[in-house]
Each structure stands twice: as structure tokens, then as C-alpha cells.
Write a protein that holds these residues in place. Structure first.
Motif, mmCIF file in Angstrom:
data_model
loop_
_atom_site.group_PDB
_atom_site.id
_atom_site.type_symbol
_atom_site.label_atom_id
_atom_site.label_comp_id
_atom_site.label_asym_id
_atom_site.label_seq_id
_atom_site.Cartn_x
_atom_site.Cartn_y
_atom_site.Cartn_z
ATOM 1 N N LEU A 1 21.732 13.945 39.778
ATOM 2 C CA LEU A 1 22.834 14.799 39.238
ATOM 3 C C LEU A 1 23.957 14.047 38.730
ATOM 4 C CD1 LEU A 1 23.342 16.966 42.482
ATOM 5 C CD2 LEU A 1 21.926 17.537 40.364
ATOM 6 N N VAL A 2 24.352 14.639 37.662
ATOM 7 C CA VAL A 2 25.383 13.671 36.933
ATOM 8 C C VAL A 2 26.364 14.752 36.536
ATOM 9 C CG1 VAL A 2 26.296 12.405 34.800
ATOM 10 C CG2 VAL A 2 24.179 11.919 35.921
ATOM 11 N N GLY A 3 27.630 14.563 36.923
ATOM 12 C CA GLY A 3 28.634 15.782 36.786
ATOM 13 C C GLY A 3 29.648 15.269 35.474
ATOM 14 N N ILE A 4 29.883 16.211 34.947
ATOM 15 C CA ILE A 4 30.955 16.333 33.726
ATOM 16 C C ILE A 4 31.837 17.300 33.829
ATOM 17 C CG2 ILE A 4 29.318 17.529 32.419
ATOM 18 C CD1 ILE A 4 30.094 15.969 29.998
ATOM 19 N N PRO A 5 33.189 16.908 34.034
ATOM 20 C CA PRO A 5 34.383 17.780 33.797
ATOM 21 C C PRO A 5 34.512 18.697 32.778
ATOM 22 C CG PRO A 5 34.979 15.586 34.515
ATOM 23 C CD PRO A 5 33.701 15.409 33.907
ATOM 24 N N SER A 6 34.578 19.956 32.925
ATOM 25 C CA SER A 6 34.930 20.995 31.898
ATOM 26 C C SER A 6 36.267 21.006 31.579
ATOM 27 C CB SER A 6 34.315 22.249 32.460
ATOM 28 O OG SER A 6 35.017 22.590 33.474
ATOM 29 N N TRP B 1 37.648 37.930 27.718
ATOM 30 C CA TRP B 1 37.727 37.421 29.177
ATOM 31 C C TRP B 1 39.124 37.947 29.696
ATOM 32 C CZ3 TRP B 1 35.802 31.822 29.737
ATOM 33 C CH2 TRP B 1 34.379 31.544 29.303
ATOM 34 N N VAL B 2 38.948 38.247 30.906
ATOM 35 C CA VAL B 2 40.468 39.082 31.360
ATOM 36 C C VAL B 2 41.282 37.849 31.890
ATOM 37 C CG1 VAL B 2 41.049 40.178 33.319
ATOM 38 C CG2 VAL B 2 39.076 40.780 31.987
ATOM 39 N N THR B 3 40.525 36.854 32.244
ATOM 40 C CA THR B 3 41.094 35.356 32.838
ATOM 41 C C THR B 3 40.774 34.314 31.806
ATOM 42 O OG1 THR B 3 39.712 34.756 34.324
ATOM 43 C CG2 THR B 3 41.332 36.381 35.054
ATOM 44 N N GLY B 4 41.693 32.971 32.316
ATOM 45 C CA GLY B 4 41.126 31.925 31.355
ATOM 46 C C GLY B 4 39.635 31.407 32.105
ATOM 47 N N GLY B 5 39.219 30.340 31.727
ATOM 48 C CA GLY B 5 37.990 29.882 32.222
ATOM 49 C C GLY B 5 37.792 28.550 31.865
ATOM 50 N N PHE B 6 36.510 27.946 32.223
ATOM 51 C CA PHE B 6 36.146 26.550 31.744
ATOM 52 C C PHE B 6 35.262 26.477 30.984
ATOM 53 C CE2 PHE B 6 38.326 26.910 35.741
ATOM 54 C CZ PHE B 6 39.347 25.819 35.745
ATOM 55 N N ALA B 7 35.043 25.299 30.242
ATOM 56 C CA ALA B 7 33.772 25.525 29.058
ATOM 57 C C ALA B 7 33.822 23.986 29.021
ATOM 58 C CB ALA B 7 34.221 25.999 28.011
ATOM 59 N N ARG C 1 20.407 15.858 35.752
ATOM 60 C CA ARG C 1 20.685 17.277 35.689
ATOM 61 C C ARG C 1 22.157 17.248 35.694
ATOM 62 N NH1 ARG C 1 18.060 19.308 41.025
ATOM 63 N NH2 ARG C 1 19.406 21.044 40.352
ATOM 64 N N PRO C 2 22.764 17.899 34.597
ATOM 65 C CA PRO C 2 24.199 18.059 34.629
ATOM 66 C C PRO C 2 24.712 19.028 35.491
ATOM 67 C CG PRO C 2 23.249 19.104 32.607
ATOM 68 C CD PRO C 2 21.941 18.394 33.593
ATOM 69 N N VAL C 3 25.866 18.662 35.983
ATOM 70 C CA VAL C 3 26.653 19.596 36.857
ATOM 71 C C VAL C 3 28.026 19.653 36.372
ATOM 72 C CG1 VAL C 3 27.596 19.976 39.099
ATOM 73 C CG2 VAL C 3 25.258 18.762 38.672
ATOM 74 N N ILE C 4 28.323 20.786 35.784
ATOM 75 C CA ILE C 4 29.576 21.134 35.068
ATOM 76 C C ILE C 4 30.759 21.399 36.265
ATOM 77 C CG2 ILE C 4 30.948 22.599 33.830
ATOM 78 C CD1 ILE C 4 28.235 23.035 32.128
ATOM 79 N N LEU C 5 31.850 20.235 36.099
ATOM 80 C CA LEU C 5 32.785 20.510 37.167
ATOM 81 C C LEU C 5 34.301 21.193 36.740
ATOM 82 C CD1 LEU C 5 32.296 16.849 38.156
ATOM 83 C CD2 LEU C 5 31.683 18.672 39.518
ATOM 84 N N PRO C 6 34.496 22.415 37.240
ATOM 85 C CA PRO C 6 35.552 23.039 36.678
ATOM 86 C C PRO C 6 36.948 22.073 37.246
ATOM 87 C CG PRO C 6 34.833 24.068 38.770
ATOM 88 C CD PRO C 6 33.676 22.918 38.377
ATOM 89 N N GLY C 7 37.748 22.224 36.625
ATOM 90 C CA GLY C 7 38.969 21.501 36.967
ATOM 91 C C GLY C 7 39.977 22.152 37.927
ATOM 92 N N HIS C 8 40.916 20.992 38.522
ATOM 93 C CA HIS C 8 41.895 21.783 39.554
ATOM 94 C C HIS C 8 41.201 22.344 40.792
ATOM 95 C CE1 HIS C 8 44.536 21.631 36.062
ATOM 96 N NE2 HIS C 8 43.781 22.470 35.506
#
Length: 78
Positions: free
Chosen positions: A7-12, A23-29, A44-51
Motif C-alpha cells: 500500500l502506498v499513500g498519496i495525499p489528495s 456537490w453540496v460540500t467540498g471534497g478531496f481529489a 495499491r494506491p491509498v488516497i489520503l484525505p487532508g486534515h
């Protein structure tokens, strides 16, 4: 039996409210090219949301690596 891919993380990127129509709210991409490149590399990419309020050690513990996609929020000297 083949071992599971690491697993390799990548911040969004954070997307502010109103950035994506419908979209009703913001998001991560994250641009798809990063995910595709990691898959081609056999991980295997793992997308990491911020905050994330969790300790960094806890979030990163299951990961074999971390990719920083870059952008205006990454200090080049670091």
C-alpha cells in the motif's frame, strides 16, 4: 501464492465548496495519472484525505510508502 501489493499513500487535494458542480460540500481529489502510475508500478494506491486529526504515525502505519504529488502547498525545500 503471490504476496499482496504494498500500500502506498498519496495525499489528495482539498476542493472547496462550489468547486465541483452538484456537490453540496467540498471534497478531496487527485489527478488520475498519479493513481494510474502507482498501479503500473505494482502497488495499491491509498488516497489520503487532508486534515485527518489522527496522529500521522497511525495514519501512515499500514503504508509501505508515501508519494507527495506536489503543488503549491508543498514547500520545495522540504
Amino acid at each position: 501464492m503471490t504476496p499482496p501489493a504494498p500500500l502506498v499513500g498519496i495525499p489528495s487535494y482539498h476542493l472547496a465548496h462550489g468547486r465541483v458542480s452538484g456537490w453540496v460540500t467540498g471534497g478531496f481529489a487527485l489527478p488520475e495519472r498519479y493513481v494510474s502510475a502507482l498501479r503500473r508500478a505494482g502497488v495499491r494506491p491509498v488516497i489520503l484525505p487532508g486534515h485527518d486529526p489522527s496522529p500521522a504515525e497511525e495514519v501512515l502505519a499500514p503504508l509501505a510508502g508515501l508519494v507527495l504529488a506536489g503543488g503549491g502547498d508543498v514547500e520545495p525545500g522540504r
